[in-house]
Enzyme design. Sequence first.
Site, short mmCIF file in Angstrom:
data_model
loop_
_atom_site.label_atom_id
_atom_site.label_comp_id
_atom_site.label_asym_id
_atom_site.label_seq_id
_atom_site.Cartn_x
_atom_site.Cartn_y
_atom_site.Cartn_z
N ARG A 99 0.80 -1.23 0.00
CA ARG A 99 0.00 0.00 0.00
C ARG A 99 0.83 1.27 0.00
NH1 ARG A 99 -3.15 -2.49 4.31
NH2 ARG A 99 -4.29 -4.13 3.27
N VAL A 100 2.14 1.19 0.25
CA VAL A 100 2.94 2.41 0.14
C VAL A 100 4.16 2.25 -0.74
CG1 VAL A 100 2.32 3.50 2.32
CG2 VAL A 100 4.15 1.83 2.27
#
Length: 500
Positions: free
Chosen positions: A366-367
Site C-alpha cells: 500500500r505504500v
Amino acid sequence: MTGPLPDPALDALKTRVAGAVLGPAIEERGVVTALADGLAVITGLPGAGLNEVLTFATGARGFVLTLEDDSLHAAFLDPMDGVAAGDAVTRTGDVVSVPVGEALLGRVVDPLGRPLDDAPPPDATGFLPAERPAPTIIERDFVSEPIETGLLIVDALFAVGRGQRELIIGERQTGKTSIAVDAMLNQADSDLICIYVAIGQRMSAVRRVIEAVRGGGVLGRTIFVVAEPTAEPGLRWLAPFSATSIAEWFRDRGQHVLIVYDDLTKHAATHRELALLSRQPPGREAYPGDIFYLHARLLERSAKLSSARGGGSLSALPIAEIEAGNLSAFIPTNLISIADGQLVTSAALFAANQRPAVDIGLSVSRVGGKAQWGAMKAVAGRLRLDYTQYLEMKMFSRFGGFGDAAMKRRMARGERIAALLAQDRFAPLPTLVQIALLAGLNAGLLDDVDPARIAALKTALPPILAADTRLDGLRADLTRLDDPARDLLLDAVRTGLARV
Ligand SMILES: Nc1ncnc2c1ncn2[C@@H]1O[C@H](COP(=O)(O)OP(=O)(O)OP(=O)(O)O)[C@@H](O)[C@H]1O
Ligand SMILES: [Mg+2]
C-alpha cells in the site's frame, strides 16, 4: 561511643530525630496463591504495575501480565520449578527490559538478551523497556525509500519502503520464511541492520536461518532474538516486543532496521494461551478481546522518523500462517488490516514450482510504489497487468488454443515474465540487474529466448553490469532512467544473451 560528639554532628542528629515520623511501616508482601502453566496468581502486591518484574522465592523472575482488583497474574521468565502456592513474591520496581546496543550485532539472544550462542552476555550500552510507545504522527515522515529485497517479484511489483510493515502470509511450507531471509541476505552491502525474531519456531528451522545468514556474510549486521517452542510462554509473548526495543535503539540513532517477526500467528496463540490461563473472557476463536490492540501496538512502532528525530527507520516483515488458504480467519484479517500490505504465498503455486510462490492477485503493497526507485518504476509499470492477463489467458487456453498471433505473442511474453519472477533461494538480484532484465523484457529482447536461458541470463548479467563503468551514474542515482542509460542496459542484456 568514646567522648562527646563535636557539636555540628550532634545538631544534625538532633534534627534527624526531631524530623523522624513514627508510625507503621508499610511493606507489600506478595504471595503466590495459584500456579498454572508458566503463570502465577499473586495477591498482596497492590502497588505493582503492568510489566513490572517480580522475584519469586526460588530466584525465578516473572513479569506482571494483568492486574485485577485484589490479585495479579505474572508470567514466568525463568523455569517455574520449585515455586509453590504460599511462596513469597517481591517487587523489583523495574519494568521488563532488554539490553541494547552495537554489542548485540551478530548475536543470538533470548527475549531478555541472554546469550543462546555460547558466547558471554553482550556488553550492552544500556537497557530499554520491552514495551515502548510508538512514534507520534509529528515524529514521523513519509516512506520514500525502498528496502531492496533482491527478489524481483517483490522489488518490481510490491516494493517495500523503509518504515513500512509488509505482512508475509500463507499456508505452511510455502516459502514465507525464505522470502524474509532472502531480503536479509540482500543487505550485505546496504546500511540496513536486520533483526530476526523467532517465536515458537522449531530450533532446526532457526538454525537453518542462522546458517544462511552466516553463509551470506551478513551475520555481523544481524541480530537473532529467539524464543523456542519450549521457552516459557512469557518469553514467547515478550519476544517481538523486546526485539523491537533492540531495533529502536538503532532507529533512534538515525539508522535503518528491518525486523522479521516469524511468526505472529504463534505469538497470537501464546497470547491466547496466557489469556485463557489468566481467565480473561475469551472472544472470537477464543482469543481475548485485546488481541488486535496487541499486534497494532507492536507494529505501530515500525516507522520512518522525521529528520528532526534523526531520520532513522524501522521496517517490519511480520509473518503469519493461514490454514487451507483461508485469509479471512480472525488473526489473518487483523494483521492484514494493521499492515501496509501483504505478500500472499500460495501452496498451489509452490507445488507448481513457481517460487517464490507469491500470489500476484492477492498481494499488495500500500505504500511501496511511492518508495520505488524511479528507474524501477520506469521499467516495471506494465509488468503486473501483463502478467495477470497472461495467467488468465493460460487458464482459458486449457479449454482450447488461441489462434490469434497477438494472443500468442502475449502468451510468449507472459512465459518470459514467469521465468523472470522465478528465483531460487539465496540468489538475490541486485536492483540494477532487475532493472536491466525488465528493460530487456519491455524491448522484446527476451521474446524469442527460451525460458531456461533466462535463468542463465540472471547469473551472467551481474558481472557484465558491474564491469561497465558507464553505468556508474545510474548505479549511484536510481531515481530516474534516461534513454542513454536504458540503451546501455539493453547492450548489457544483449551481451549476456550472447553468452548463455
Ligand atoms: N525460492 C525458493 N526456491 C526453491 N525452494 C524454496 C524457495 N523458497 C522456499 N523453498 C523451500 O521450501 C521449503 C519451505 O520454505 P520455508 O521454510 O521458507 O517456508 P515457510 O512457509 O516459512 O514454512 P513454515 O510454514 O514451516 O514456516 C524449504 O525447504 C525451502 O528450501
Ligand atoms: Mg517459516
